[in-house]
Structures are given as C-alpha cells and as structure tokens.
Design a protein around this motif. Structure first.
Motif, PDB file in Angstrom:
ATOM      1  N   ARG A  35      15.272  -4.904   1.885  1.00  0.00           N
ATOM      2  CA  ARG A  35      14.333  -3.949   2.446  1.00  0.00           C
ATOM      3  C   ARG A  35      13.372  -4.677   3.378  1.00  0.00           C
ATOM      4  NH1 ARG A  35      17.863  -1.819   0.028  1.00  0.00           N
ATOM      5  NH2 ARG A  35      17.724   0.043  -1.239  1.00  0.00           N
ATOM      6  N   SER A  36      12.919  -3.978   4.391  1.00  0.00           N
ATOM      7  CA  SER A  36      12.019  -4.588   5.377  1.00  0.00           C
ATOM      8  C   SER A  36      10.618  -4.747   4.805  1.00  0.00           C
ATOM      9  CB  SER A  36      11.961  -3.712   6.635  1.00  0.00           C
ATOM     10  OG  SER A  36      11.288  -2.497   6.348  1.00  0.00           O
ATOM     11  N   LYS A  37       9.870  -5.676   5.386  1.00  0.00           N
ATOM     12  CA  LYS A  37       8.479  -5.904   4.966  1.00  0.00           C
ATOM     13  C   LYS A  37       7.631  -4.657   5.232  1.00  0.00           C
ATOM     14  CE  LYS A  37       8.626 -10.865   5.773  1.00  0.00           C
ATOM     15  NZ  LYS A  37       8.209 -11.604   4.627  1.00  0.00           N
ATOM     16  N   LYS A  38       7.927  -3.958   6.309  1.00  0.00           N
ATOM     17  CA  LYS A  38       7.184  -2.740   6.655  1.00  0.00           C
ATOM     18  C   LYS A  38       7.365  -1.680   5.565  1.00  0.00           C
ATOM     19  CE  LYS A  38       6.968   0.838  10.215  1.00  0.00           C
ATOM     20  NZ  LYS A  38       7.560   1.322  11.470  1.00  0.00           N
ATOM     21  N   TYR A  39       8.586  -1.509   5.113  1.00  0.00           N
ATOM     22  CA  TYR A  39       8.902  -0.534   4.064  1.00  0.00           C
ATOM     23  C   TYR A  39       8.208  -0.908   2.759  1.00  0.00           C
ATOM     24  CZ  TYR A  39      11.918   2.013   0.737  1.00  0.00           C
ATOM     25  OH  TYR A  39      12.398   2.801  -0.265  1.00  0.00           O
ATOM     26  N   LEU A  40       8.277  -2.179   2.384  1.00  0.00           N
ATOM     27  CA  LEU A  40       7.628  -2.642   1.149  1.00  0.00           C
ATOM     28  C   LEU A  40       6.116  -2.444   1.221  1.00  0.00           C
ATOM     29  CD1 LEU A  40       9.681  -5.890   0.544  1.00  0.00           C
ATOM     30  CD2 LEU A  40       9.723  -3.831  -0.856  1.00  0.00           C
ATOM     31  N   ALA A  41       5.520  -2.789   2.343  1.00  0.00           N
ATOM     32  CA  ALA A  41       4.072  -2.636   2.497  1.00  0.00           C
ATOM     33  C   ALA A  41       3.670  -1.167   2.430  1.00  0.00           C
ATOM     34  CB  ALA A  41       3.635  -3.243   3.819  1.00  0.00           C
ATOM     35  N   LEU A  42       4.490  -0.322   2.961  1.00  0.00           N
ATOM     36  CA  LEU A  42       4.226   1.109   2.941  1.00  0.00           C
ATOM     37  C   LEU A  42       4.176   1.644   1.519  1.00  0.00           C
ATOM     38  CD1 LEU A  42       4.046   3.419   5.079  1.00  0.00           C
ATOM     39  CD2 LEU A  42       6.449   3.811   4.606  1.00  0.00           C
ATOM     40  N   ILE A  43       5.152   1.262   0.714  1.00  0.00           N
ATOM     41  CA  ILE A  43       5.217   1.745  -0.667  1.00  0.00           C
ATOM     42  C   ILE A  43       4.098   1.136  -1.513  1.00  0.00           C
ATOM     43  CG2 ILE A  43       6.641   1.887  -2.744  1.00  0.00           C
ATOM     44  CD1 ILE A  43       7.640   3.591  -0.349  1.00  0.00           C
ATOM     45  N   VAL A  44       3.869  -0.160  -1.357  1.00  0.00           N
ATOM     46  CA  VAL A  44       2.820  -0.830  -2.123  1.00  0.00           C
ATOM     47  C   VAL A  44       1.444  -0.264  -1.758  1.00  0.00           C
ATOM     48  CG1 VAL A  44       1.673  -3.053  -2.487  1.00  0.00           C
ATOM     49  CG2 VAL A  44       4.156  -2.924  -2.491  1.00  0.00           C
ATOM     50  N   GLY A  45       1.266   0.146  -0.521  1.00  0.00           N
ATOM     51  CA  GLY A  45      -0.016   0.664  -0.059  1.00  0.00           C
ATOM     52  C   GLY A  45      -0.327   2.076  -0.501  1.00  0.00           C
ATOM     53  N   LEU A  46       0.572   2.701  -1.245  1.00  0.00           N
ATOM     54  CA  LEU A  46       0.314   4.075  -1.678  1.00  0.00           C
ATOM     55  C   LEU A  46      -0.915   4.183  -2.561  1.00  0.00           C
ATOM     56  CD1 LEU A  46       3.874   5.470  -2.408  1.00  0.00           C
ATOM     57  CD2 LEU A  46       2.370   6.004  -0.491  1.00  0.00           C
ATOM     58  N   ASP A  47      -1.239   3.161  -3.317  1.00  0.00           N
ATOM     59  CA  ASP A  47      -2.434   3.199  -4.162  1.00  0.00           C
ATOM     60  C   ASP A  47      -3.704   3.122  -3.334  1.00  0.00           C
ATOM     61  OD1 ASP A  47      -1.144   3.439  -6.598  1.00  0.00           O
ATOM     62  OD2 ASP A  47      -0.939   1.289  -6.846  1.00  0.00           O
ATOM     63  N   ALA A  48      -3.653   2.402  -2.233  1.00  0.00           N
ATOM     64  CA  ALA A  48      -4.842   2.197  -1.415  1.00  0.00           C
ATOM     65  C   ALA A  48      -5.110   3.373  -0.480  1.00  0.00           C
ATOM     66  CB  ALA A  48      -4.682   0.924  -0.593  1.00  0.00           C
ATOM     67  N   LYS A  49      -4.065   4.150  -0.166  1.00  0.00           N
ATOM     68  CA  LYS A  49      -4.214   5.234   0.799  1.00  0.00           C
ATOM     69  C   LYS A  49      -3.957   6.584   0.139  1.00  0.00           C
ATOM     70  CE  LYS A  49      -2.289   2.506   4.570  1.00  0.00           C
ATOM     71  NZ  LYS A  49      -1.173   2.388   5.473  1.00  0.00           N
ATOM     72  N   THR A  50      -4.515   7.578   0.744  1.00  0.00           N
ATOM     73  CA  THR A  50      -4.130   8.940   0.395  1.00  0.00           C
ATOM     74  C   THR A  50      -3.551   9.554   1.652  1.00  0.00           C
ATOM     75  OG1 THR A  50      -6.336   9.734   0.945  1.00  0.00           O
ATOM     76  CG2 THR A  50      -5.895   9.246  -1.374  1.00  0.00           C
ATOM     77  N   LEU A  51      -2.388  10.125   1.525  1.00  0.00           N
ATOM     78  CA  LEU A  51      -1.711  10.680   2.689  1.00  0.00           C
ATOM     79  C   LEU A  51      -2.001  12.174   2.796  1.00  0.00           C
ATOM     80  CD1 LEU A  51       1.701   8.837   2.291  1.00  0.00           C
ATOM     81  CD2 LEU A  51      -0.171   8.261   3.813  1.00  0.00           C
ATOM     82  N   THR A  52      -3.267  12.499   2.994  1.00  0.00           N
ATOM     83  CA  THR A  52      -3.649  13.901   3.081  1.00  0.00           C
ATOM     84  C   THR A  52      -3.456  14.448   4.484  1.00  0.00           C
ATOM     85  OG1 THR A  52      -5.921  13.215   3.454  1.00  0.00           O
ATOM     86  CG2 THR A  52      -5.306  13.762   1.195  1.00  0.00           C
ATOM     87  N   ASP A  53      -3.565  13.590   5.454  1.00  0.00           N
ATOM     88  CA  ASP A  53      -3.415  14.015   6.831  1.00  0.00           C
ATOM     89  C   ASP A  53      -1.936  14.228   7.138  1.00  0.00           C
ATOM     90  OD1 ASP A  53      -3.741  14.524   9.493  1.00  0.00           O
ATOM     91  OD2 ASP A  53      -4.221  12.462  10.051  1.00  0.00           O
ATOM     92  N   THR A  54      -1.613  15.306   7.823  1.00  0.00           N
ATOM     93  CA  THR A  54      -0.223  15.613   8.181  1.00  0.00           C
ATOM     94  C   THR A  54       0.365  14.492   9.046  1.00  0.00           C
ATOM     95  OG1 THR A  54      -0.769  17.950   8.160  1.00  0.00           O
ATOM     96  CG2 THR A  54       1.287  17.338   9.227  1.00  0.00           C
TER      97      THR A  54
END
Length: 150
Positions: A35-54
C-alpha cells in the motif's frame, strides 16, 4: 501455407505489446501488493480529522480509488478496521466502504458488524496499521505497507 478464413481488419498480431486487463477484477496477487504511504497516512489520520465537509470526503474517496485503481465495486474492500488513538474508552474505528462511507469509533464494550468484528483483535495489534475487510478474505496491512492475507 495456411490462409485466413475470416477477414477482420482489426486483427492485431503484434505479440510484443503488453496487454492490460481492463475488467476491473483484482486478483489476490494485486490485493497483496504494498500500500502507498499516502493511503496509509489517510487511514491513520482518521482519528485526527473529521470528514464532515463534503469536499474532504470526496478527496478521501478519490484517494481510496487511486489506491485500488479501476477495480469493480465487488473487488473493493467492504471496509477497513484500524486501531483507534482517541483514547479510552475507544479501541478501534471502522471505515465502511460498502455504500455509506461511514467512519465509526467503537468503545471496548460495543460490538461491531459481523464482518468487521472478526478483524477487531488483529486491528488492535501493534504489528498492523489496519485491516481491510473483503467479502471473502481479510488483508492485514503493516505500517510499511506490506499486505498479508489472513
């Protein structure tokens, strides 16, 4: 000497060209690629971010599509289970990719959907960054991006 019985102007007999598979099917070999580093960072960052914006959610889904290419919907993971770093009482979080793209954080006492529950213990292990859940398999992803089929 043989003769051509069927006349078709579109016949391409060049065997030196590399053919690409466009059916969208992902084989186990493709699923087990790093898996790419971008993909891993995206998943790991779910705790730090809230994806409320469309816009944020559409960017998130585009990154996931980039990771899996032109795969058919049935070949994509149903979802992802990963260790949650929000702290007590949360243990893991899920990303449901089967339709609603819902991110949910689970407390130690909460039960998850059956497909996700079977990956819960493995997702909490420090050896893995996340666990991808497919309809017929579970793929363990390490922090370096390597994948293992369970």
């Amino acid at each position: 000497m043989g003769r051509i019985i069927l006349q078709n102007d579109n016949v391409n007999l060049d065997t030196n060209k590399k053919q690409t598979l466009t059916t969208g099917f992902i084989s186990d070999r493709d699923i087990l690629k790093n898996r790419s580093k971008k993909y891993l960072a995206l998943i790991v960052g779910l705790d730090a971010k809230t994806l409320t914006d469309t816009k944020e959610m559409s960017e998130f889904m585009r990154a996931i599509q980039e990771e899996f290419g032109t795969a058919e919907l049935t070949s994509l993971p149903l979802g992802i289970v990963a260790k949650c770093f929000l702290g007590h009482p949360y243990e893991v979080h899920t990303l449901d990719l089967s339709g609603s793209q819902i991110i949910k954080h689970y407390k130690a006492t909460e039960t998850m959907e059956a497909d996700f529950e079977k990956a819960r213990t493995v997702a909490q292990h420090n050896a893995y960054a996340m666990v991808e859940i497919y309809k017929d398999k579970i793929i363990l992803i390490r922090e370096d991006g390597t994948a293992t089929k369970l």
